[in-house]
Design an enzyme around this catalytic site. Sequence first.
Site, PDB file in Angstrom:
ATOM      1  N   GLY A  20       4.231  -9.865  -0.055  1.00 45.25           N
ATOM      2  CA  GLY A  20       5.132  -8.908  -0.734  1.00 45.25           C
ATOM      3  C   GLY A  20       4.993  -7.560  -0.046  1.00 45.25           C
ATOM      4  CD  GLU A  96      -1.681  -6.144  -4.249  1.00 45.82           C
ATOM      5  OE1 GLU A  96      -1.071  -5.098  -4.064  1.00 45.82           O
ATOM      6  OE2 GLU A  96      -1.131  -7.212  -4.449  1.00 45.82           O
TER       7      GLU A  96
HETATM    8  N1  LIG Z   1       0.171  -9.764  -3.606  1.00 49.83           N
HETATM    9  C1  LIG Z   1       1.475  -9.732  -2.977  1.00 49.83           C
HETATM   10  C2  LIG Z   1       2.341  -8.738  -3.636  1.00 49.83           C
HETATM   11  C3  LIG Z   1       1.715  -7.428  -3.479  1.00 49.83           C
HETATM   12  C4  LIG Z   1       2.502  -6.400  -4.165  1.00 49.83           C
HETATM   13  O1  LIG Z   1       3.695  -6.283  -3.969  1.00 49.83           O
HETATM   14  N2  LIG Z   1       1.771  -5.656  -4.967  1.00 49.83           N
HETATM   15  C5  LIG Z   1       2.308  -4.488  -5.569  1.00 49.83           C
HETATM   16  C6  LIG Z   1       1.587  -4.223  -6.845  1.00 49.83           C
HETATM   17  S1  LIG Z   1       2.599  -4.552  -8.204  1.00 49.83           S
HETATM   18  C7  LIG Z   1       2.065  -3.350  -4.619  1.00 49.83           C
HETATM   19  O2  LIG Z   1       1.031  -3.295  -3.995  1.00 49.83           O
HETATM   20  N3  LIG Z   1       2.986  -2.454  -4.523  1.00 49.83           N
HETATM   21  C8  LIG Z   1       2.800  -1.300  -3.662  1.00 49.83           C
HETATM   22  C9  LIG Z   1       4.157  -0.737  -3.407  1.00 49.83           C
HETATM   23  O3  LIG Z   1       5.084  -1.251  -4.052  1.00 49.83           O
HETATM   24  O4  LIG Z   1       4.282   0.163  -2.571  1.00 49.83           O
HETATM   25  C10 LIG Z   1       1.297  -9.467  -1.492  1.00 49.83           C
HETATM   26  O5  LIG Z   1       0.370 -10.071  -0.990  1.00 49.83           O
HETATM   27  O6  LIG Z   1       2.041  -8.741  -0.836  1.00 49.83           O
END
Ligand SMILES: N[C@@H](CCC(=O)N[C@@H](CS)C(=O)NCC(=O)O)C(=O)O
Length: 197
Positions: A20, A96
């Site tokens: 993600g 996370e």
């Molecule tokens: N665990 C997934 C998804 C990670 C993810 O999207 N986590 C969000 C937390 S809800 C994040 O870190 N967001 C940071 C951002 O949106 O800039 C990955 O390996 O990429």
Amino acid sequence: MKPQDITTGKPSSLWIFGYGSLVWKPDFKYRRSQVGYIQGYKRRFWHGDNFHRGNDKLPGRVVTLIEDDDESTWGVAFEVTGSQVEESLKYLNVREGVRGGYVTKMVEFFPEGENQPSVQALVYIATADNTLYLGPASSEMIGVQIAVCRGKSGHNLEYLLRLAEFMRSSCPQVEDHHLFSIEAAALTVVSYVLASQ
Ligand SMILES: N[C@@H](CCC(=O)N[C@@H](CS)C(=O)NCC(=O)O)C(=O)O
């Protein structure tokens, strides 16, 4: 057997798989990265987010992994070594775990390319029993939700478009209908809003 530091018994190197925001914004130091995939999971925008890309009133939609033996998920694995192991885990535990509601699991990662050996990798997954879990919805509904949400890390639309951009540029052979149908729905909403101004 993973190489371990003989003094601390901690792993001296570790692979972390992102699928993600980690694919375009790891924000931790790593030795090298590799595009590839894991088997037995599909990526879905079924996790809610009330910090990075949403808030309590309007939770954003971010991705998690859903078990499915017939599916695989492409992303990026990052190898961290030495002090990077503890630093990256400490950082990701907050980003996370504490703020995102994800838990960790070890999975087998398959680097892209011929004759590349697989490696064990740590992955962050938000399970259905998570309080932020939103579950399935139509691409149109998810697109609308993403088009109107923002949080402390920025707009939910950025999260979606950067992931779609990563898949197009780094995994052009992968047809991720779920991701691209949501992207199309979100951009339709944005175009209506712009046209109405
Ligand atoms: N665990 C997934 C998804 C990670 C993810 O999207 N986590 C969000 C937390 S809800 C994040 O870190 N967001 C940071 C951002 O949106 O800039 C990955 O390996 O990429």
